[in-house]
Design a protein around this motif. Sequence first.
Motif, PDB file in Angstrom:
ATOM      1  N   LEU A   1     -12.455   6.464   1.721  1.00 28.01           N
ATOM      2  CA  LEU A   1     -11.094   5.961   1.897  1.00 28.01           C
ATOM      3  C   LEU A   1     -10.946   5.204   3.205  1.00 28.01           C
ATOM      4  O   LEU A   1     -10.355   4.118   3.251  1.00 28.01           O
ATOM      5  CB  LEU A   1     -10.105   7.124   1.841  1.00 28.01           C
ATOM      6  N   ARG A   2     -11.486   5.742   4.283  1.00 22.33           N
ATOM      7  CA  ARG A   2     -11.366   5.087   5.584  1.00 22.33           C
ATOM      8  C   ARG A   2     -12.061   3.727   5.571  1.00 22.33           C
ATOM      9  O   ARG A   2     -11.554   2.757   6.141  1.00 22.33           O
ATOM     10  CB  ARG A   2     -11.964   5.967   6.684  1.00 22.33           C
TER      11      ARG A   2
ATOM     12  N   ARG B   1       1.083   4.146  -3.138  1.00 23.58           N
ATOM     13  CA  ARG B   1       0.794   5.578  -3.057  1.00 23.58           C
ATOM     14  C   ARG B   1       1.672   6.345  -4.032  1.00 23.58           C
ATOM     15  O   ARG B   1       1.245   7.328  -4.634  1.00 23.58           O
ATOM     16  CB  ARG B   1       1.052   6.096  -1.639  1.00 23.58           C
TER      17      ARG B   1
ATOM     18  N   GLN C   1      -9.774   1.338   3.818  1.00 25.21           N
ATOM     19  CA  GLN C   1      -8.605   1.025   4.648  1.00 25.21           C
ATOM     20  C   GLN C   1      -8.952   0.029   5.750  1.00 25.21           C
ATOM     21  O   GLN C   1      -8.228  -0.947   5.977  1.00 25.21           O
ATOM     22  CB  GLN C   1      -8.047   2.306   5.261  1.00 25.21           C
TER      23      GLN C   1
ATOM     24  N   GLU D   1      -5.058   6.404  -1.660  1.00 24.37           N
ATOM     25  CA  GLU D   1      -4.313   7.213  -0.696  1.00 24.37           C
ATOM     26  C   GLU D   1      -3.392   8.208  -1.406  1.00 24.37           C
ATOM     27  O   GLU D   1      -3.270   9.376  -0.997  1.00 24.37           O
ATOM     28  CB  GLU D   1      -3.500   6.315   0.227  1.00 24.37           C
TER      29      GLU D   1
ATOM     30  N   ARG E   1     -13.030  11.173   2.269  1.00 23.15           N
ATOM     31  CA  ARG E   1     -12.366  10.644   3.457  1.00 23.15           C
ATOM     32  C   ARG E   1     -13.099   9.412   3.980  1.00 23.15           C
ATOM     33  O   ARG E   1     -12.476   8.406   4.349  1.00 23.15           O
ATOM     34  CB  ARG E   1     -12.291  11.714   4.551  1.00 23.15           C
TER      35      ARG E   1
ATOM     36  N   ARG F   1       0.831  -1.212   0.000  1.00 29.51           N
ATOM     37  CA  ARG F   1       0.000   0.000   0.000  1.00 29.51           C
ATOM     38  C   ARG F   1       0.861   1.257   0.000  1.00 29.51           C
ATOM     39  O   ARG F   1       0.576   2.216  -0.724  1.00 29.51           O
ATOM     40  CB  ARG F   1      -0.924  -0.024   1.214  1.00 29.51           C
TER      41      ARG F   1
END
Length: 407
Positions: free
Chosen positions: A299-300, A89, A303, A257, A296, A85
Amino acid sequence: MTQVTLEKPATRAVTKNVTSAADWLEIADTLAEQLASTAVVRDQAGGHAHEQRELIRDSGLLSLSIPTEFGGAEQPWSLIYQVVRRLARADSALAHVFAFHHLQVSSVLLYGNNDQIRHYLTTTVKQRLFWGNTLNPLDKRTIATEHPDGGYIFEGDKSFCSGARGSDYITASAWHEPSQSLVVAGLPTRREGVRVHEDWDAIGQRQTDSGTVSFHNVRVQPNEVLLYPGKPWTPAAHFRANLAQLVLVNLYVGIAEGAFAEAQRYTLEDAQPWFTSDATSSAADPYIQHRYGELRVKLRAAQVLADRAGELAATYFAKGPEITAEERGDTAIAIAEAKVASHHAALEISNQLFDITGARGVKREYGFDRFWRNARTHTLHDPLDYKLRDLGRFTLWGDYPTPTSYS
């Protein structure tokens, strides 16, 4: 086992005393910075990233998945995915090549016998080998026929061979017509009759070296065969697909990310507010803030689901041949959830990056388009609809996904 001596240019060894996961992640971050410094230019040029692959080799990160008894670092897959990961990025193509090296190592561990595992992995550590992939199970053009002295002859082409160019060893599969199943072997890339073509030409993931490999009268010795045709596939053997799918998940999360961080930097440092806005800066614009809030959350979610699936995969992979069908199924469901979330996060964030940055964000010097192109290219690896179908069936009936090379 056939011994192969490889001639490679001298490379630097890792001198840091690496003792913890934090140390490995620090090395990964340093490597990511090195990759990022040339990522835009290399993405625009395409081709083979020899120098950057040597940086990966020099980092020592190729040993992460190899057990300590063979000289490796023996780190869990959950950590390997974190490294994937972080590299993604900066450069999701090189992160892909790195991840697929470890996927081939896992193939040796899951398919090989004790002698094969010891030979291949000890050699990998001593010679600092880079593994590539020619295993694509859907491409059955490579045919395996029995050799009279044992083993097989491989003949034909194989597509989507990520990391094969520039590799030292490959895992290769060929279709065995009499048994209607695959033969899987571990071979030196420089084996006579193996030709790696330079024909990878996609809109994204331009430096994954995912072109065609041809096999012409390639001799495969019996002790190079990791998986014989007709042999029943155990849950442990099928677990490789779980590891592969979770590689994709973490590549998607890494792309998301990276795109999110680039948008954030541009908004804070370069962007100007729209002329009809009352905001004093782009970052103070409530519409921009709204977009960041929504992205956000996406994305969270990706993740968290990726981390959960990674921990599950690491736990069960450590059981080796004792992995059960239920454990494999639970992992497949967790990965499907993470893949749906990461798929959407990568595409939406890499697309909305341009809504956030505005017209100036399309300048080639920024290279923002690489995030969307990489995400769009890689998220087509296998249809998302079938992951959603599997999740629906599990929700309604409790059925695990049918084990395949993609589920």
